[in-house]
Design a protein around this motif. Structure first.
Motif, PDB file in Angstrom:
ATOM      1  N   HIS A 162      -7.977   8.734  -8.317  1.00 46.99           N
ATOM      2  CA  HIS A 162      -6.576   8.490  -8.964  1.00 46.99           C
ATOM      3  C   HIS A 162      -5.596   9.533  -8.726  1.00 46.99           C
ATOM      4  CE1 HIS A 162      -9.083   5.823 -11.999  1.00 46.99           C
ATOM      5  NE2 HIS A 162      -9.381   5.321 -10.874  1.00 46.99           N
ATOM      6  N   GLY A 313      -1.935   9.529 -10.283  1.00 41.97           N
ATOM      7  CA  GLY A 313      -2.554   8.465 -11.018  1.00 41.97           C
ATOM      8  C   GLY A 313      -2.982   8.866 -12.709  1.00 41.97           C
ATOM      9  N   ILE A 589      -3.143   2.771 -12.113  1.00 41.14           N
ATOM     10  CA  ILE A 589      -3.164   3.477 -10.753  1.00 41.14           C
ATOM     11  C   ILE A 589      -2.441   2.472  -9.799  1.00 41.14           C
ATOM     12  CG2 ILE A 589      -4.979   4.971 -11.445  1.00 41.14           C
ATOM     13  CD1 ILE A 589      -6.803   3.289  -9.430  1.00 41.14           C
TER      14      ILE A 589
END
Length: 606
Positions: A162, A313, A589
């Motif tokens: 992420h 993210g 994400i």
């Protein structure tokens, strides 16, 4: 709103440096040098420089020196106090500094350049090579390369972590200097080495009250350094132990009521504003509350996603940005954040969970081999009440801590082949993130599993994730940020503190809380950690504009042949409605990735 940005662009060719041409004196302000073998531009509120006939030093940030004489000289002379020390040993000088900083040093006599980042890489340096030249930039897109191509492996890493952990960046062939690393280049070649590596020692504690007093003094001194000067400084206030400690120490360090900013969510299980109010009352905080909505996300997601120099993210970036923008509108120049307490002093629940699994290791080997292990392997045990849990426990206890965390990875659980478009997957190495995790894990100098977990989190949780989240969102709002709980005084205590003080039985952060038991409100000492998470998955189902932005973004990744269209369809029609908290993370994400690509690399397609 004007973002607070540092700009460094440098091209250095040690073989082309003119040994007869000195640096010319340069007045204050921005720095530009264009000469044979060297091009350099440096500007920004956090960049200063010192220059002599044969040497140049560019300093990012406002570090302090750990020795009083050097600290006084640094305050008096600025970067000039460091220039001579860089020529002797950049690594030795870096070890004498604390706080957030990066350094770039050029020596014409040696035809040498050196760049280094602080212990957590909070002022990044990105770099590449082109022929014999070293190319550097303060952001990935500022590295002056002739070609800039999105790296599909970096996108895969993003979907896994992420974030895109160092040393990779979103651009192929452009790297990010790892935390605590030193990069040098001269006529003999290039070297990238660690100037700082944490070493955990498990040092016995002979006087606990004295150590706790040193700990409290360390926090107080770190907060006092951060609020010193002319900058108007406020703090994030979540109501957890870390942010409450920081704002309480602000009260002690500076006259007047400290300003605190708290985020709230009108959603069951997400809001912890009441704890922030408890801390505000305890320390006389001038308290500002902001309840974030789905409409805030729709308005701000494109700008926040585009601001980072690569896809990012962490979903709590949006709440952090909303608070930072509010602080800027109120006239503040800097925010203090409480990041680091969990990772330094054992505050994450998985540390206690690991201890539960270590009980298995203490069971006599004959009992494990003769009874427990056969039960774990037997297929019939899965359907027997109680034995299924025993089987699951044994299987997880037999894994390494690193392998155990890998099985919870979202991309791993969803299945790479089902999530990714084959055209994109063909350009990626599915094992690369695992190799990076194992390399970091194996490289941590620690004798216990808990300390190894802490060191691992210093890299992946702090340096690659939480700190860039706060730095990125505050800089977008035009603010500086400080992290007093990551001061070198507290790092030193953490590195030496035995496990049983960090995790006493199954009590998380025992030392931290015991040292502050007369300082923090009892309700905050006993609360469970929550933070600035947001109910994105629930809102993506109920708010039409956010739902539209989410679906449009992920369908953009389908058109880029990055995500599998069938998976995205199932994600919105089946998975997200069934488990919005869990599958909302995948939607988030994907949305942030597409929004970054639209702003920074719109032609990307596989």
């Amino acid at each position: 709103m004007t973002a607070r940005m540092n700009r460094l662009v440098c091209r250095f060719d040690p073989t082309a440096i003119d040994p007869t041409q000195d640096f010319a004196p340069t007045p204050g302000g921005d720095l530009t040098i264009d000469r044979r073998g060297l091009f350099l531009e440096a500007s920004g509120a956090d960049i200063r420089f010192a220059i002599s006939a044969r040497q140049l030093l560019v300093l990012f940030g406002r570090p302090h020196a750990r020795e009083s004489g050097l600290d006084a000289a640094l305050k008096r002379e600025g970067p000039g106090a460091l220039l001579a020390g860089m020529g002797t040993s950049p690594a030795t000088l870096a070890n004498a500094l604390g706080g957030r900083f990066a350094l770039l040093w050029i020596d014409l006599d040696k035809s040498c350049i050196a760049g280094l980042t602080d212990r957590f890489g909070t002022h990044p340096i990105c770099w590449s090579r082109e022929g014999g030249a070293l190319l550097l930039g303060s952001r990935a897109e500022l590295v002056p390369r002739a070609a800039r191509e999105v790296d599909p492996q970096a996108i895969f890493d993003f979907l896994y972590f992420h974030v895109i952990p160092a040393p990779r960046t979103i651009f192929r062939g452009t790297l990010r200097l790892e935390p605590g690393h030193l990069l040098t280049a001269d006529r003999t070649g290039q070297r990238d080495v660690a100037w700082w590596q944490p070493r955990f020692t498990q040092t016995p504690v002979s006087d606990l009250p004295a150590l706790e007093a040193r700990f409290r003094d360390g926090i107080r001194d770190a907060v006092a350094r951060e609020v010193a000067g002319d900058a108007r400084t406020a703090a994030f206030l979540s109501g957890g132990t870390d942010s409450s400690t920081v704002i309480g120490m602000m009260k002690a360090a500076k006259e007047g009521a400290p300003r605190g900013y708290s985020i709230g969510f009108d959603a069951a299980g997400y809001d912890e504003m009441e704890y922030a109010r408890i801390a505000a009352r305890a320390y006389g905080v001038d308290h500002r509350e902001y309840y974030i909505t789905a409409q805030d996300l729709v308005r701000n997601i494109p700008a926040v996603a585009a601001h980072y120099d690569q896809p990012f993210g962490n979903s709590s970036a949006l709440p952090a940005f909303c608070l930072a923008r509010l602080a800027r509108e109120d006239g503040y120049d800097k925010l203090l954040a409480g990041d680091g307490g969990d990772e330094l002093f054992g505050g994450n629940s998985r540390y206690a969970k690991q201890k539960v699994f270590e009980i298995y290791r203490a069971i006599p080997g004959l009992l494990r081999a003769g009874l427990l292990d056969p039960i774990a392997r037997a297929t019939w045990s899965q359907g027997v009440p109680g034995l299924a849990k025993v089987s699951s426990y044994v299987k997880q206890a037999q894994m390494s801590p690193l392998a155990r965390t890998e099985q919870y990875n979202l991309l791993q659980r969803l299945g790479r082949d089902s999530v990714l478009h084959p055209a994109f997957a063909a350009h990626t190495d599915a094992d690369a993130p695992l190799r990076l995790r194992r390399m970091v894990w194996d490289g941590i100098a620690a004798d216990t599993v808990l300390d190894r977990e802490l060191g691992f989190d210093w890299r992946f949780t702090l340096a690659d994730n939480d700190l860039p989240k706060v730095i990125g969102t505050t800089s977008l709002a035009g603010l500086d940020v400080g992290f007093p709980l990551l001061s070198e005084e507290l790092l030193d205590i953490s590195l030496a503190l035995p496990d049983h003080y960090k995790l006493k039985g199954f009590q998380l952060r025992w030392f931290f809380k015991d040292a502050l038991r007369d300082f923090l409100p009892a309700e905050i000492l006993s609360k469970k950690k929550h933070g600035f998470g947001l109910p994105f998955g629930h809102w993506a189902l109920t708010d039409p504009a956010l739902k539209r932005l989410s679906e449009e973004s992920l369908n953009g990744l389908v058109e880029r042949r990055l995500l599998n269209g069938h998976f995205v369809g199932d994600l919105f029609s089946k998975l997200l409605p069934a488990h919005p908290g869990y599958y909302g993370e995948m939607v988030w994400i994907g949305m942030m990735l597409e929004q970054w690509l639209r702003a920074n690399a719109p032609q990307t397609r596989f």
